[in-house]
Scaffold this active site. Structure first.
Site, PDB file in Angstrom:
ATOM      1  N   GLU B  67       0.853  -1.194   0.000  1.00 54.35           N
ATOM      2  CA  GLU B  67       0.000   0.000   0.000  1.00 54.35           C
ATOM      3  C   GLU B  67       0.889   1.243   0.000  1.00 54.35           C
ATOM      4  O   GLU B  67       1.242   1.760   1.044  1.00 54.35           O
ATOM      5  CB  GLU B  67      -0.941   0.006   1.221  1.00 54.35           C
ATOM      6  CG  GLU B  67      -2.237  -0.760   1.035  1.00 54.35           C
ATOM      7  CD  GLU B  67      -2.110  -2.220   1.499  1.00 54.35           C
ATOM      8  OE1 GLU B  67      -0.989  -2.609   1.919  1.00 54.35           O
ATOM      9  OE2 GLU B  67      -3.114  -2.950   1.444  1.00 54.35           O
ATOM     10  N   SER B  68       1.275   1.697  -1.200  1.00 52.91           N
ATOM     11  CA  SER B  68       2.042   2.944  -1.400  1.00 52.91           C
ATOM     12  C   SER B  68       3.572   2.809  -1.220  1.00 52.91           C
ATOM     13  O   SER B  68       4.128   1.819  -1.699  1.00 52.91           O
ATOM     14  CB  SER B  68       1.438   4.106  -0.605  1.00 52.91           C
ATOM     15  OG  SER B  68       0.063   4.238  -0.961  1.00 52.91           O
ATOM     16  N   CYS B  82      -1.843   3.811   1.941  1.00 50.66           N
ATOM     17  CA  CYS B  82      -3.251   4.033   1.585  1.00 50.66           C
ATOM     18  C   CYS B  82      -4.139   2.921   2.149  1.00 50.66           C
ATOM     19  O   CYS B  82      -3.731   2.186   3.039  1.00 50.66           O
ATOM     20  CB  CYS B  82      -3.384   4.126   0.070  1.00 50.66           C
ATOM     21  SG  CYS B  82      -2.857   2.617  -0.779  1.00 50.66           S
ATOM     22  N   SER B 226       1.622   1.658  -8.575  1.00 41.85           N
ATOM     23  CA  SER B 226       2.503   2.425  -7.700  1.00 41.85           C
ATOM     24  C   SER B 226       3.841   2.617  -8.378  1.00 41.85           C
ATOM     25  O   SER B 226       4.308   1.714  -9.082  1.00 41.85           O
ATOM     26  CB  SER B 226       2.759   1.675  -6.392  1.00 41.85           C
ATOM     27  OG  SER B 226       1.649   1.766  -5.536  1.00 41.85           O
ATOM     28  N   HIS B 240       0.774   7.116  -7.078  1.00 42.62           N
ATOM     29  CA  HIS B 240      -0.082   5.983  -6.722  1.00 42.62           C
ATOM     30  C   HIS B 240      -1.446   6.177  -7.355  1.00 42.62           C
ATOM     31  O   HIS B 240      -2.026   7.257  -7.235  1.00 42.62           O
ATOM     32  CB  HIS B 240      -0.178   5.850  -5.205  1.00 42.62           C
ATOM     33  CG  HIS B 240       1.169   5.672  -4.585  1.00 42.62           C
ATOM     34  ND1 HIS B 240       1.841   4.472  -4.622  1.00 42.62           N
ATOM     35  CD2 HIS B 240       2.000   6.555  -3.998  1.00 42.62           C
ATOM     36  CE1 HIS B 240       3.024   4.621  -4.058  1.00 42.62           C
ATOM     37  NE2 HIS B 240       3.150   5.875  -3.661  1.00 42.62           N
TER      38      HIS B 240
END
Lengths: 339, 339
Positions: B67-68, B82, B226, B240
């Protein structure tokens, strides 16, 4: 935790401030001052305050209230109330009254603002937090915008306004909200030291802030002070003092146009000597105060006060400057968190 | 109300962003990049995300996460996550890790920021609202200041930072947060159209935003993208993409120094064509971007977008510009509330 005694003594000086501008879709000449006194009394009953006295100039009727002030011109209504008054309970009633009795059918602009309360838990209805106030206003206005200036975990100032063009003639509002007041200065606003409003206005130096005002002042029992000062061309100042040492607070508001508010700020600070203050300046594109935010951006100190926050907002027609200062002999110590 | 199906499909692209600068009271040379991989893995476990890949330049290690992204230099740690990750759960662990394993004993500055979430109720722990996040950070830092930029009843952006002098060398961060994205552009970031991260970077035009980047990019299954891009002198960009039409969101972040970000903004807007975006620019006194807020103050349109909000904050060492734009062929219609 506060003792029962100190809770009883507490007074919330921080005001709720509403300014509404009206207009007509048909361009007919109308005047908010045609609203009858009994209708104003009924409106203020919703807010839980009442009229103490009234003075007038050619351009406005100015009322001292049991909790702060009210100003009425042809097309603008200003209501400023402190304590635990319920100002927003009157907005819907105001709009209906203005439509029925005056004939204005449109709101041109609205500004609802206030500093964070010292004791929000003592407020009534929607006033315990700004989110609820915004929800209430959103039910009345389709395009309202809500902002928070300053630090939400320290001192801050809330604003609700319309995302609209607003008035086109020059308009500006200057506000100084002060707290942690000098106890010596505050004594003047008690019955221990003064007997009447005029005596307090004289002794404090309020009469000299802007010479030539038509003053309506009132000293409360046992302490507390309110004044409206009327000037030519529809200008006013209004001052409200909560002198109790544990909850001291003073507000100064004016619509006098100034290219720089520097001298006025220094005069007001000299009269009250707060420990801290925040200042807001609204100026629309036609105002001579429209570039104030540029000069204030580089002003890090004023007369022994050091700036802690400075923000600027551009709205469609207005620029708003928010700035906060604290009494300080030297810069705040470096305080890097140690792990 | 959203159907069960759309709730399952929903992804919160809006990131939580943490940047922490460290220093030593004894001036000894230290380096955050000496933290072992297993310790970083354990830290990210607290956040509920993990490392997918890593690239390095002389000045930094750049990680693409599930996530990111994460960036680590000698004295600065950036974590951007995120979805429903729990970023703030790792701050205390990060401080302890840095003290024990690296030897830094002071936090020089911290920036925690995020846009308002689309669905705050799906977040975990303190992340459901900013007030709780601030309370948590206030337990770790004695002089933290919390701000809300933008409209609290529409779109806004939250910031927590220290009221401190911060770093003295030139520093700037530019962020563009975009939503209501062009569906055609978003298709590129799905496995329907592209097979790999590099293919999506090429086809979208991301590779051309700043030429000469060392790119680490990843295309998720069935969609989502990403990338980290490394540039000389410790510069980076990170992008992203959440392409799903009902919750489309793209973030662009960079620390490249620019006197004006105008060209970079136009390039990023061309690649993604958002319906709306907000932009934040931090620049400290030593940065060549320090006067960006002055030029942006008068910029009411950019390439078919019209400004809806513009704010500026002066901190001790940084100036922050916040501005928001909306795609619009003509000015918003006058919408005076009818009583």
């Amino acid at each position: 935790m506060a003792s029962v005694e100190s809770q009883q003594d507490f007074f919330e000086g921080t005001e709720k401030l509403l300014e509404v501008w009206f207009t007509s879709s048909d361009g007919t000449d109308r005047d908010l001052r045609t609203i009858e006194r009994k209708d104003l009394d009924a409106l203020l009953k919703l807010v839980k305050c009442e009229i103490i006295s009234c003075t007038s100039s050619k351009e406005m009727d100015a009322y001292v209230l049991s909790e702060s002030s009210m100003f009425v011109t042809k097309d603008r209504f200003i209501l400023k109330t402190c304590g635990t008054t319920t100002l927003l309970a009157a907005v819907d009633g105001l709009l209906k009254l203005v439509k029925e009795k005056v004939g204005y059918d449109m709101v041109m602009d609205i500004f609802y603002s206030r500093k964070n309360f010292s004791r929000p838990e003592l407020q009534h209805g929607v006033h315990q937090n700004f989110e609820n106030e915004v929800q209430h206003l959103d039910t009345l206005f389709p395009n309202g915008s809500a902002y928070t200036l300053g630090r939400i975990n320290r001192d801050c100032w809330y604003l609700y306004t319309l995302d609209d063009e607003g008035v086109s003639h020059p308009d500006q509002t200057f506000e100084l909200l002060m707290w942690d007041m000098c106890p010596e200065k505050m004594k003047i606003f008690t019955k221990e030291v003064c007997q009447t409003g005029p005596e307090a206005s004289q002794k404090s130096g309020i009469v000299d802030i802007i010479p030539g005002m038509k003053i309506d002042d009132f000293l409360f029992e046992p302490c507390g002070y309110s004044m409206n000062g009327l000037l030519p061309d529809g200008c006013y100042i209004t001052i409200h003092v909560t002198p109790e040492p544990h909850c001291s607070y003073v507000s100064f508001e004016s619509n006098v146009p100034q290219e720089s508010y520097h001298d006025l700020i220094e005069k007001v600070l000299d009269v009250f000597r707060p420990g801290q203050f925040l200042m807001t300046i609204f100026a629309n594109k036609a105002s001579i105060a429209r570039d104030t935010h540029k000069t204030l951006e580089n002003q890090h100190t004023i007369k022994g006060y050091r700036r802690s926050d400075h923000q600027m907002c551009c709205f469609k027609n207005y620029t708003l400057t928010y700035t906060q200062f604290k009494k300080s002999a030297k810069p705040t110590q470096f305080s890097r968190p140690i792990i």
